[in-house]
Scaffold this motif. Structure first.
Motif, PDB file in Angstrom:
ATOM      1  N   SER A  31       0.837  -1.373  -0.193  1.00 31.83           N
ATOM      2  CA  SER A  31       0.151   0.082  -0.364  1.00 31.83           C
ATOM      3  C   SER A  31       0.746   1.380  -0.017  1.00 31.83           C
ATOM      4  O   SER A  31       0.810   2.109  -0.908  1.00 31.83           O
ATOM      5  CB  SER A  31      -1.025  -0.084   1.347  1.00 31.83           C
ATOM      6  OG  SER A  31      -1.748   0.876   1.384  1.00 31.83           O
ATOM      7  N   MET A  32       2.329   1.386   0.669  1.00 31.00           N
ATOM      8  CA  MET A  32       2.846   2.341   0.722  1.00 31.00           C
ATOM      9  C   MET A  32       4.127   2.909  -0.312  1.00 31.00           C
ATOM     10  O   MET A  32       4.246   3.539  -0.052  1.00 31.00           O
ATOM     11  CB  MET A  32       4.006   2.110   1.869  1.00 31.00           C
ATOM     12  CG  MET A  32       2.451   2.562   3.487  1.00 31.00           C
ATOM     13  SD  MET A  32       3.966   2.495   4.944  1.00 31.00           S
ATOM     14  CE  MET A  32       4.315   0.788   4.573  1.00 31.00           C
ATOM     15  N   THR A  33       3.727   2.213  -1.201  1.00 34.08           N
ATOM     16  CA  THR A  33       4.839   1.770  -2.850  1.00 34.08           C
ATOM     17  C   THR A  33       3.728   2.145  -3.859  1.00 34.08           C
ATOM     18  O   THR A  33       4.071   2.206  -4.470  1.00 34.08           O
ATOM     19  CB  THR A  33       5.351   0.430  -3.044  1.00 34.08           C
ATOM     20  OG1 THR A  33       4.331  -0.486  -2.580  1.00 34.08           O
ATOM     21  CG2 THR A  33       6.412  -0.005  -1.931  1.00 34.08           C
ATOM     22  N   LEU A  34       2.544   2.640  -3.267  1.00 34.47           N
ATOM     23  CA  LEU A  34       1.205   3.032  -4.633  1.00 34.47           C
ATOM     24  C   LEU A  34       1.212   4.286  -4.604  1.00 34.47           C
ATOM     25  O   LEU A  34       2.032   5.247  -4.070  1.00 34.47           O
ATOM     26  CB  LEU A  34       0.070   2.608  -4.150  1.00 34.47           C
ATOM     27  CG  LEU A  34      -0.654   1.426  -3.848  1.00 34.47           C
ATOM     28  CD1 LEU A  34      -2.329   1.119  -3.400  1.00 34.47           C
ATOM     29  CD2 LEU A  34      -0.649   0.749  -5.525  1.00 34.47           C
ATOM     30  N   PRO A  35       2.334   4.235  -6.492  1.00 32.50           N
ATOM     31  CA  PRO A  35       1.928   6.433  -6.305  1.00 32.50           C
ATOM     32  C   PRO A  35       0.827   7.202  -5.774  1.00 32.50           C
ATOM     33  O   PRO A  35      -0.638   6.627  -5.535  1.00 32.50           O
ATOM     34  CB  PRO A  35       1.521   6.142  -7.828  1.00 32.50           C
ATOM     35  CG  PRO A  35       1.776   4.822  -8.350  1.00 32.50           C
ATOM     36  CD  PRO A  35       1.501   3.669  -7.086  1.00 32.50           C
ATOM     37  N   GLY A  36       1.304   7.558  -5.011  1.00 33.42           N
ATOM     38  CA  GLY A  36      -0.289   8.877  -4.160  1.00 33.42           C
ATOM     39  C   GLY A  36      -0.037   8.477  -2.999  1.00 33.42           C
ATOM     40  O   GLY A  36      -1.244   9.205  -2.530  1.00 33.42           O
ATOM     41  N   ALA A  37       0.828   7.472  -2.277  1.00 29.47           N
ATOM     42  CA  ALA A  37       0.900   6.826  -0.927  1.00 29.47           C
ATOM     43  C   ALA A  37       0.921   7.914   0.525  1.00 29.47           C
ATOM     44  O   ALA A  37       0.180   8.053   0.736  1.00 29.47           O
ATOM     45  CB  ALA A  37       1.071   5.379  -0.788  1.00 29.47           C
ATOM     46  N   GLY A  38       1.352   8.805  -0.440  1.00 28.11           N
ATOM     47  CA  GLY A  38       1.746   9.886   0.690  1.00 28.11           C
ATOM     48  C   GLY A  38       1.389  10.643   1.360  1.00 28.11           C
ATOM     49  O   GLY A  38       1.195  11.120   2.347  1.00 28.11           O
ATOM     50  N   PHE A  74      -6.211   7.393  -0.293  1.00 31.32           N
ATOM     51  CA  PHE A  74      -5.560   8.017  -0.568  1.00 31.32           C
ATOM     52  C   PHE A  74      -5.153   7.904  -2.116  1.00 31.32           C
ATOM     53  O   PHE A  74      -5.277   8.770  -3.400  1.00 31.32           O
ATOM     54  CB  PHE A  74      -4.854   8.712   0.285  1.00 31.32           C
ATOM     55  CG  PHE A  74      -4.858   9.643   1.336  1.00 31.32           C
ATOM     56  CD1 PHE A  74      -5.766  11.135   0.554  1.00 31.32           C
ATOM     57  CD2 PHE A  74      -5.642   8.865   2.348  1.00 31.32           C
ATOM     58  CE1 PHE A  74      -6.682  11.676   1.815  1.00 31.32           C
ATOM     59  CE2 PHE A  74      -6.442   9.791   3.574  1.00 31.32           C
ATOM     60  CZ  PHE A  74      -7.355  10.478   3.303  1.00 31.32           C
ATOM     61  N   ALA A  75      -3.769   6.849  -2.102  1.00 29.21           N
ATOM     62  CA  ALA A  75      -3.705   7.026  -3.532  1.00 29.21           C
ATOM     63  C   ALA A  75      -4.834   7.045  -4.892  1.00 29.21           C
ATOM     64  O   ALA A  75      -4.576   7.005  -5.954  1.00 29.21           O
ATOM     65  CB  ALA A  75      -2.741   5.191  -3.502  1.00 29.21           C
ATOM     66  N   TYR A  76      -5.564   6.094  -4.746  1.00 31.50           N
ATOM     67  CA  TYR A  76      -7.166   5.912  -5.202  1.00 31.50           C
ATOM     68  C   TYR A  76      -8.223   7.202  -5.029  1.00 31.50           C
ATOM     69  O   TYR A  76      -9.354   7.623  -5.187  1.00 31.50           O
ATOM     70  CB  TYR A  76      -7.945   4.968  -5.229  1.00 31.50           C
ATOM     71  CG  TYR A  76      -7.030   3.929  -5.688  1.00 31.50           C
ATOM     72  CD1 TYR A  76      -7.272   3.232  -7.234  1.00 31.50           C
ATOM     73  CD2 TYR A  76      -5.391   2.632  -5.333  1.00 31.50           C
ATOM     74  CE1 TYR A  76      -6.618   3.085  -8.138  1.00 31.50           C
ATOM     75  CE2 TYR A  76      -4.936   1.929  -5.920  1.00 31.50           C
ATOM     76  CZ  TYR A  76      -5.138   1.815  -7.454  1.00 31.50           C
ATOM     77  OH  TYR A  76      -4.168   1.288  -8.133  1.00 31.50           O
ATOM     78  N   GLY A  77      -7.451   8.527  -4.942  1.00 30.14           N
ATOM     79  CA  GLY A  77      -8.137   9.983  -4.179  1.00 30.14           C
ATOM     80  C   GLY A  77      -9.945   9.807  -4.303  1.00 30.14           C
ATOM     81  O   GLY A  77     -10.328  10.226  -4.224  1.00 30.14           O
TER      82      GLY A  77
END
Ligand code: PFF
Length: 446
Positions: free
Chosen positions: A188-195, A272-275
């Motif tokens: 999950s933490m490596t998905l783009p936008g995970a920050g 959050f990565a998926y907005g």
């Protein structure tokens, strides 16, 4: 009673207690509470409150079980003979029926979603996951079928007893659960936008801290550590004399808190990565997350791992809740464990069916403005658990002798614990804990 079952080892007891504490509360409520109450600010407040308030309440429950080595009712009776304190034990043995009525319904939902994931039915990005959930839970047959399966599994573990059932099961399940959730967190933490999810969880925003934050934190810690319905009392009654009270409770609380944070790291970065904006409870687990899984590569794998984790977290908690009335009935009525389990499960099957159907067929039945599912949830958390916890701390602080309590905390002096700490804990139990629990109770009721 010489042939009383017991945990085989201190480690086994600890794993079972952590299993009880780590449950749906950690997976679907804690991450949301953290995010909406100031991130790291909430985590700090949560930990401080656990150390100073919740742990002393935990010690109280634990002590009563450990000293008496009996079920909830007999425990109070033994420690205060010819008094009415046994009523607290009866209250404690009633709440599990209320909690399990809805907790097991959700456990059944997790099994259903696990099956959906395994059979590749959570793969379609265009599916309406909200409608899927509503259609399923409002159904007449499917949710009941999964409820029965879930109850059967609980019965199977608890019938095998403490050492051969609960302890063995927890020792296999808990490491598996932790590894799976860690795996999901890393991914999950490596998905783009995970920050953004990590920021939601960990950015300390003290401006969001209000008096409500403190109450939310303490209420959550309370439910998360399974306090107020005799669970920890009953487990402690099966722990061997030589185990140390204070470290056992501290380790359990630490494992529970670390797991809750880990669950947040598994869930929020993906959300959050998926907005998507996070929600809590069933909406998060059964609607938002399936949607996310369906949009990502290897989604089915992660959906399977996730719903399996939810199921495992739920069952290691529900067996601990079931054990409370089972111990009560088998000891008080001197019947076989298997029969006690059958009696308890028969009651919970009926109340569970009512809770499940209140999502559909019985949704128009309202009592005190709540449907049956919410009624069971509300009355257990806000009336029974808080009352039991309040009376337990009053009992330990005011009815038991100070020496008995402090001796038990230091295992009769065998454990070197700073006397100032022991005294501090004692006075917290006596004066502060009752006030705090009373405040939580009043807030929960109005
Ligand atoms: N601690 C469990 C959770 O966080 O989901 C719930 C729970 C278990 C509450 C056992 C009460 C209990 F006795």
């Amino acid at each position: 009673m010489n042939d009383r079952d017991s945990f085989g080892s201190q480690f086994g007891a600890l794993v079972a207690m952590a299993g009880s504490a780590i449950g749906l509360g950690n997976m679907w409520r804690f991450p949301y509470l953290v995010g909406t109450n100031g991130g790291a600010a909430f985590i700090i407040i949560y930990i401080v409150l656990i150390i100073f308030i919740t742990l002393p309440i935990f010690f109280s429950e634990y002590l009563v079980g450990r000293i008496s080595k009996a079920n909830t009712f007999r425990a109070f009776k033994k420690l205060a003979p010819s008094s009415h304190w046994g009523i607290v034990g009866i209250l404690a043995a009633i709440s599990p029926f209320l909690i399990l009525s809805f907790y097991c319904v959700v456990g059944g939902w997790s099994l259903y979603y696990l099956l959906k994931a395994v059979t590749l039915q959570l793969e379609s990005p265009s599916a309406d996951y909200s409608a899927m959930f509503t259609n399923f839970v409002s159904g007449k047959y499917e949710p009941l079928l999964f409820l029965f399966l879930y109850l059967f599994l609980n019965g199977w573990v608890v019938t095998s007893g403490i050492k051969n059932g609960i302890e063995k099961f927890s020792k296999i399940i808990m490491p598996l659960l932790i590894i799976m959730v860690m795996f999901i967190a890393i991914w999950s933490m490596t998905l783009p936008g995970a920050g953004a999810g990590l920021k939601f969880l960990f950015y300390p925003d003290f401006s969001k801290v209000t008096p409500h934050t403190f109450l939310a934190a303490i209420g959550q810690s309370f439910f998360s550590l399974s306090l107020g319905c005799g669970t920890m009392l009953t487990y402690a009654s099966y722990i061997k004399e030589k185990s140390y009270v204070v470290p056992t409770c501290i380790y359990t609380a630490t494992a529970d808190t670390l797991f809750a944070i880990l669950a947040g790291m598994a869930i929020m970065p993906a959300v959050f990565a998926y907005g998507i904006s996070p929600s809590q409870g069933p909406g998060l687990v059964f609607v938002t997350l399936p949607y996310i899984f369906s949009h990502m590569p290897l989604g089915t794998l992660f959906a399977t791992l996730f719903f399996f984790s939810i199921f495992l977290a739920a069952i290691t908690s529900s067996i601990s809740i079931l054990e409370v009335p089972v111990t009560f009935i088998l000891e008080e009525f001197k019947i076989k464990r298997k029969t006690a389990v059958k009696i308890c499960l028969s009651v919970i099957t009926v109340t569970g069916i009512l809770c499940s159907l209140s999502e559909g067929l019985l949704k128009n039945i309202h009592i005190f403005g709540k449907d049956l599912f919410d009624l069971f949830d509300f009355s257990s958390s806000n009336i029974f658990m808080t009352t039991t916890a309040l009376l337990t701390v009053i009992f330990v602080g005011w009815k038991m002798k100070k020496g008995t309590v402090t001796n038990a905390l230091s295992n009769n002096g065998k454990r070197k614990i700073n006397p100032i700490y022991v005294t501090g804990v004692y006075y917290t139990i006596k004066y502060i804990a009752p006030v705090i629990v009373a405040v939580i109770m009043i807030r929960g009721l109005f």
